[in-house]
Structure formats: structure tokens, C-alpha cells
Design a protein around this motif. Structure first.
Motif, PDB file in Angstrom:
ATOM      1  N   ARG A 117     -16.001  22.339  34.083  1.00 43.90           N
ATOM      2  CA  ARG A 117     -14.605  22.371  33.623  1.00 43.90           C
ATOM      3  C   ARG A 117     -13.955  21.005  33.818  1.00 43.90           C
ATOM      4  O   ARG A 117     -13.202  20.530  32.960  1.00 43.90           O
ATOM      5  N   GLU A 118     -14.232  20.365  34.946  1.00 42.60           N
ATOM      6  CA  GLU A 118     -13.697  19.025  35.184  1.00 42.60           C
ATOM      7  C   GLU A 118     -14.268  18.029  34.180  1.00 42.60           C
ATOM      8  O   GLU A 118     -13.553  17.135  33.699  1.00 42.60           O
ATOM      9  N   ASP A 119     -15.563  18.170  33.858  1.00 41.24           N
ATOM     10  CA  ASP A 119     -16.177  17.297  32.854  1.00 41.24           C
ATOM     11  C   ASP A 119     -15.449  17.411  31.515  1.00 41.24           C
ATOM     12  O   ASP A 119     -15.198  16.403  30.835  1.00 41.24           O
ATOM     13  N   ILE A 120     -15.134  18.644  31.145  1.00 38.46           N
ATOM     14  CA  ILE A 120     -14.451  18.871  29.871  1.00 38.46           C
ATOM     15  C   ILE A 120     -13.090  18.183  29.860  1.00 38.46           C
ATOM     16  O   ILE A 120     -12.731  17.470  28.906  1.00 38.46           O
ATOM     17  N   GLU A 121     -12.329  18.375  30.916  1.00 34.46           N
ATOM     18  CA  GLU A 121     -10.987  17.786  30.951  1.00 34.46           C
ATOM     19  C   GLU A 121     -11.046  16.266  31.013  1.00 34.46           C
ATOM     20  O   GLU A 121     -10.208  15.581  30.414  1.00 34.46           O
ATOM     21  N   ARG A 122     -12.039  15.720  31.711  1.00 33.40           N
ATOM     22  CA  ARG A 122     -12.194  14.273  31.770  1.00 33.40           C
ATOM     23  C   ARG A 122     -12.536  13.714  30.381  1.00 33.40           C
ATOM     24  O   ARG A 122     -11.995  12.679  29.962  1.00 33.40           O
ATOM     25  N   ALA A 123     -13.419  14.406  29.669  1.00 34.04           N
ATOM     26  CA  ALA A 123     -13.788  13.956  28.326  1.00 34.04           C
ATOM     27  C   ALA A 123     -12.606  14.043  27.374  1.00 34.04           C
ATOM     28  O   ALA A 123     -12.364  13.133  26.569  1.00 34.04           O
ATOM     29  N   ARG A 124     -11.836  15.110  27.470  1.00 37.15           N
ATOM     30  CA  ARG A 124     -10.661  15.264  26.606  1.00 37.15           C
ATOM     31  C   ARG A 124      -9.637  14.169  26.884  1.00 37.15           C
ATOM     32  O   ARG A 124      -9.043  13.603  25.959  1.00 37.15           O
ATOM     33  N   ALA A 125      -9.439  13.855  28.169  1.00 41.30           N
ATOM     34  CA  ALA A 125      -8.485  12.805  28.522  1.00 41.30           C
ATOM     35  C   ALA A 125      -8.938  11.453  27.993  1.00 41.30           C
ATOM     36  O   ALA A 125      -8.130  10.637  27.537  1.00 41.30           O
ATOM     37  N   SER A 126     -10.251  11.211  28.033  1.00 44.96           N
ATOM     38  CA  SER A 126     -10.775   9.947  27.540  1.00 44.96           C
ATOM     39  C   SER A 126     -10.608   9.830  26.028  1.00 44.96           C
ATOM     40  O   SER A 126     -10.278   8.757  25.509  1.00 44.96           O
ATOM     41  N   VAL A 127     -10.827  10.934  25.321  1.00 43.31           N
ATOM     42  CA  VAL A 127     -10.671  10.922  23.856  1.00 43.31           C
ATOM     43  C   VAL A 127      -9.203  10.773  23.478  1.00 43.31           C
ATOM     44  O   VAL A 127      -8.861  10.128  22.489  1.00 43.31           O
ATOM     45  N   GLY A 128      -8.330  11.369  24.283  1.00 45.37           N
ATOM     46  CA  GLY A 128      -6.902  11.171  24.067  1.00 45.37           C
ATOM     47  C   GLY A 128      -6.275  12.138  23.088  1.00 45.37           C
ATOM     48  O   GLY A 128      -6.788  13.244  22.848  1.00 45.37           O
ATOM     49  N   GLU A 129      -5.170  11.701  22.515  1.00 49.63           N
ATOM     50  CA  GLU A 129      -4.392  12.573  21.623  1.00 49.63           C
ATOM     51  C   GLU A 129      -5.268  13.112  20.504  1.00 49.63           C
ATOM     52  O   GLU A 129      -6.038  12.386  19.882  1.00 49.63           O
ATOM     53  N   GLY A 130      -5.132  14.406  20.257  1.00 46.71           N
ATOM     54  CA  GLY A 130      -5.902  15.046  19.206  1.00 46.71           C
ATOM     55  C   GLY A 130      -7.227  15.611  19.660  1.00 46.71           C
ATOM     56  O   GLY A 130      -7.932  16.257  18.863  1.00 46.71           O
ATOM     57  N   ALA A 131      -7.587  15.391  20.923  1.00 46.48           N
ATOM     58  CA  ALA A 131      -8.832  15.982  21.429  1.00 46.48           C
ATOM     59  C   ALA A 131      -8.717  17.499  21.372  1.00 46.48           C
ATOM     60  O   ALA A 131      -7.669  18.068  21.685  1.00 46.48           O
ATOM     61  N   PRO A 132      -9.785  18.185  20.972  1.00 44.53           N
ATOM     62  CA  PRO A 132      -9.692  19.645  20.864  1.00 44.53           C
ATOM     63  C   PRO A 132      -9.514  20.304  22.222  1.00 44.53           C
ATOM     64  O   PRO A 132      -9.990  19.811  23.240  1.00 44.53           O
ATOM     65  N   GLU A 133      -8.796  21.415  22.217  1.00 40.29           N
ATOM     66  CA  GLU A 133      -8.782  22.274  23.399  1.00 40.29           C
ATOM     67  C   GLU A 133     -10.163  22.932  23.500  1.00 40.29           C
ATOM     68  O   GLU A 133     -10.752  23.321  22.487  1.00 40.29           O
ATOM     69  N   ILE A 134     -10.671  23.061  24.714  1.00 42.41           N
ATOM     70  CA  ILE A 134     -12.013  23.616  24.916  1.00 42.41           C
ATOM     71  C   ILE A 134     -11.948  24.642  26.028  1.00 42.41           C
ATOM     72  O   ILE A 134     -11.553  24.326  27.156  1.00 42.41           O
ATOM     73  N   GLU A 135     -12.314  25.854  25.716  1.00 36.50           N
ATOM     74  CA  GLU A 135     -12.263  26.975  26.656  1.00 36.50           C
ATOM     75  C   GLU A 135     -13.680  27.364  27.061  1.00 36.50           C
ATOM     76  O   GLU A 135     -14.490  27.755  26.228  1.00 36.50           O
ATOM     77  N   LYS A 136     -13.965  27.258  28.340  1.00 35.23           N
ATOM     78  CA  LYS A 136     -15.290  27.609  28.850  1.00 35.23           C
ATOM     79  C   LYS A 136     -15.483  29.120  28.846  1.00 35.23           C
ATOM     80  O   LYS A 136     -14.624  29.869  29.316  1.00 35.23           O
ATOM     81  N   LEU A 137     -16.621  29.563  28.314  1.00 38.87           N
ATOM     82  CA  LEU A 137     -16.958  30.977  28.356  1.00 38.87           C
ATOM     83  C   LEU A 137     -17.259  31.406  29.791  1.00 38.87           C
ATOM     84  O   LEU A 137     -17.600  30.597  30.649  1.00 38.87           O
ATOM     85  N   ARG A 138     -17.165  32.686  30.052  1.00 40.37           N
ATOM     86  CA  ARG A 138     -17.307  33.209  31.403  1.00 40.37           C
ATOM     87  C   ARG A 138     -18.731  33.044  31.931  1.00 40.37           C
ATOM     88  O   ARG A 138     -19.682  32.809  31.184  1.00 40.37           O
ATOM     89  N   LEU A 139     -18.866  33.228  33.245  1.00 38.29           N
ATOM     90  CA  LEU A 139     -20.192  33.285  33.855  1.00 38.29           C
ATOM     91  C   LEU A 139     -20.964  34.470  33.286  1.00 38.29           C
ATOM     92  O   LEU A 139     -20.393  35.539  33.052  1.00 38.29           O
ATOM     93  N   TYR A 140     -22.252  34.290  33.092  1.00 34.16           N
ATOM     94  CA  TYR A 140     -23.042  35.345  32.451  1.00 34.16           C
ATOM     95  C   TYR A 140     -24.258  35.758  33.267  1.00 34.16           C
ATOM     96  O   TYR A 140     -25.177  36.403  32.758  1.00 34.16           O
ATOM     97  N   PHE A 141     -24.269  35.424  34.568  1.00 30.50           N
ATOM     98  CA  PHE A 141     -25.410  35.759  35.413  1.00 30.50           C
ATOM     99  C   PHE A 141     -25.705  37.257  35.406  1.00 30.50           C
ATOM    100  O   PHE A 141     -26.852  37.672  35.559  1.00 30.50           O
ATOM    101  N   ASP A 142     -24.652  38.104  35.238  1.00 37.05           N
ATOM    102  CA  ASP A 142     -24.846  39.548  35.297  1.00 37.05           C
ATOM    103  C   ASP A 142     -24.728  40.218  33.934  1.00 37.05           C
ATOM    104  O   ASP A 142     -24.562  41.435  33.851  1.00 37.05           O
TER     105      ASP A 142
END
Length: 341
Positions: free
Chosen positions: A129-154
């Protein structure tokens, strides 16, 4: 094509993985990316680099992610889902930041992210999740919102795929007598104490063992790194093999890398190379079960995760241990405290 759930619109799927080198020249830069800021001695990096050089500098993970994406695209199309699928990595090309920039250029506004890590921990969940937000901040304005899917271990599909892999392994030996030895990547105790990682793993080990009609099993750990004075989850798989050999050398062992969704270098080196060699020295018959990889049940499960968001499809889970991670709380799985110098 955009698919809607109420007023929320998703127009892409991002597959987010760890990454791995694809040639000898990539190995050290990749390892430096992985360990940046962790104070790992260069001597240790050179030692680990030899694991990769043993295979021509190529980690199997990127090839397996490509295969998963191909299988997932076909699975999505077969169920009428036409989202474009993008791929980004934490530590090697295609780097996540570059992928997010391409998504922006392609006009993606809101995407779902499927992480190739099934269990909850800092490195397996929150850090992505931190990686996603760091990448979005680097890309800047217009970067897509990205929602992580849930854990799927079970998710039942993950369990069904793992059960099938274990059955295949049991079919190559005297399965009734075999001992089941589940493995997962060890993590520092400071990380384990603040995450559901071990509890989730133990719950799934029990479900998989029950699925192949084995009452007894063990969970052990592999691939630890870092300073020896920092405690990590134990016991190590090599130590457990030594104990099992002392108890009954004639009883075969099936090693099941349940903590991995595909054959990372940690699987092919630590298990197929080191553990297999150690078992041979001990006189133990060892068989390694496959990872879920592109098993149809696993691929279908990943498609169901997407459908949960697109069409309010029912959430299927075999435990309640992932409920706090859908969505993840802001305080979940905090980063471990680094030892003071």
C-alpha cells in the motif's frame, strides 16, 4: 470498458509483485533495491547473488507473474470482464512507478490492485500500500486512484489449489505415511507480533492438511535474513528436517511452501536446492509440493476478488482472520522497529 459498483468506477487491474532479476547484470542492482536502508553487509548481498547466478541471474518470479497475468486475462474475458491488466513490481522492472505513469498516460482513473502476496504482514500487505501511494505521489497530478484488493489467504480457491498441489506431491510417494511440513518466509519477531501473519498461516495449514486427510502437520520457516542478534520466527526448515530424520528416517516428508504463491528464488534455492541437499545427507525422502501458480482454482479465486468490487459479488472466505483487512485499517501491520545502532 468501465465497470461500475454504485458510483465507483474501475477501469483497470494492476498486478503488483515483488519483482526479480532477469539476467546476471540485474542481480546486484535488484538486491540493492530490496535491501536499501536495511544495513545489510555487501558480503551478504554477494552471497545471495550467487543463488541467482546459479540460475543464470534469472529469478523465476517474473516469468510466473507473466503466466498468471495471461491466465487471469483469459479468465476475466471468459466472465465478461474486459478490464486492461497492468503489471508493476516493487523491486525490479517493470517498476511500479513506471507502470502507474503509463496507466495515467492511458487515461486510467481508478484501478484495482492484486498483490501476489496472500497473507497479512508489513512486507506482504502494508508495504505494498505504501508502494502504491509513493508511486502515485511521484507521478503527480492525474495519477490514478488504486485500491488494493483484500487478503486472499483464506479464499476457498486458494485453499483448493494448494490442496491439489499437495495431493499431486503425495501421489509420488507413500502418501499415507508422509509427514506434512509447511513453510513460509520467516519475518522478524517485531513484525510478527504486530501482524496476523502467523495466525493466518496456521489456520490455512490446518485447512489444507484436513483437505488431504492428514491429521498431523508442522509449520516452519525459511529464508531468514538480517543480523543474527535480531530474533525471527523459528524453527528453520533445515533444523526441522534434522529432527524429523532423528525421529524416523524412513518416513517421507512433503514440504509445502504455503507462504508463497509462485516459485520465488527462496523456493527454488532454499527448498529445491538447500533443503533437498540436507534431506539427502540425512537419508530423508523429501518431495516439494508446487505453489499455487496458475492453478485454475487460484486464477478463478483472483477473478472472484475482482468481481467482489465490480458487482458486489459475495465474499468467500474460510476464516474470519482477514476481516480487519477489507479494507485495511490505517494502523494495520506497522513497519517493524529497526534496531538502534
Amino acid at each position: 470498458m468501465r465497470l461500475e459498483r454504485g458510483v465507483v468506477t474501475y477501469d483497470a487491474l494492476l498486478v503488483l509483485s515483488f519483482g526479480g532479476p532477469e539476467g546476471d547484470a540485474d542481480v546486484m542492482p535488484f538486491l540493492e533495491n530490496v535491501t536499501r536502508g536495511r544495513g545489510i553487509p555487501r558480503e551478504r548481498l554477494l552471497e545471495v547473488a550467487e543463488h541467482y547466478h546459479h540460475f543464470g541471474g534469472v529469478s523465476p518470479i517474473n516469468g510466473q507473474v507473466r503466466a498468471l497475468i495471461d491466465a487471469l486475462e483469459r479468465e476475466l474475458r471468459a466472465h465478461g470482464i474486459t478490464l486492461p491488466v497492468y503489471w508493476g513490481n516493487r523491486n525490479w522492472h517493470p517498476m511500479l512507478e513506471d507502470t502507474v505513469r503509463r496507466m495515467k498516460d492511458d487515461g486510467v482513473r481508478r484501478a484495482l490492485a492484486l498483490v501476489t502476496s496472500a497473507f497479512g504482514s508489513y512486507s506482504g500487505c502494508r508495504q505494498y500500500r505504501e508502494d502504491i501511494e509513493r508511486a502515485r505521489a511521484s507521478v503527480g497530478e492525474g495519477a490514478p486512484e488504486i485500491e488494493k484488493l483484500r487478503l486472499y489467504f483464506d479464499h476457498p480457491g486458494f485453499a483448493d489449489a494448494q490442496i491439489a498441489r499437495v495431493r499431486d506431491a503425495l501421489g509420488t510417494i507413500d502418501g499415507e505415511r508422509a509427514r506434512l511440513l509447511f513453510t513460509a518466509h520467516s519475518i522478524p519477531m517485531s513484525m510478527a507480533r504486530t501482524s496476523p501473519y502467523e495466525a493466518q498461516l496456521r489456520a490455512m495449514c490446518e485447512l489444507v492438511a484436513r483437505g488431504v486427510a492428514h491429521d498431523t502437520w508442522e509449520l516452519c520457516w525459511q529464508s531468514r535474513s538480517g543480523p543474527p542478534q535480531v530474533p525471527w520466527l523459528e524453527p528453520d526448515v533445515l533444523d526441522v528436517l534434522a529432527r524429523l530424520a532423528s525421529e524416523d528416517r524412513a518416513q517421507p516428508v512433503v514440504v509445502i511452501p504455503i507462504g508463497f504463491t509462485s516459485d520465488h528464488m527462496e523456493v527454488v534455492w532454499d527448498l529445491d536446492h538447500e533443503a533437498k541437499a540436507r534431506a539427502g545427507e540425512l537419508g530423508l525422502r523429501l518431495v516439494r509440493a508446487g505453489t499455487v501458480g496458475t492453478h485454475p482454482a487460484f486464477v478463478a479465486a483472483m477473478r472472484e476478488l475482482v468481481q467482489e468490487k465490480l458487482a458486489a459479488a459475495p465474499k468467500r472466505a474460510l476464516t474470519t482472520l482477514g476481516n480487519d483487512h477489507d479494507p485495511c485499517a490505517a494502523s494495520c501491520c506497522p513497519a517493524p522497529q529497526r534496531p538502534s545502532r
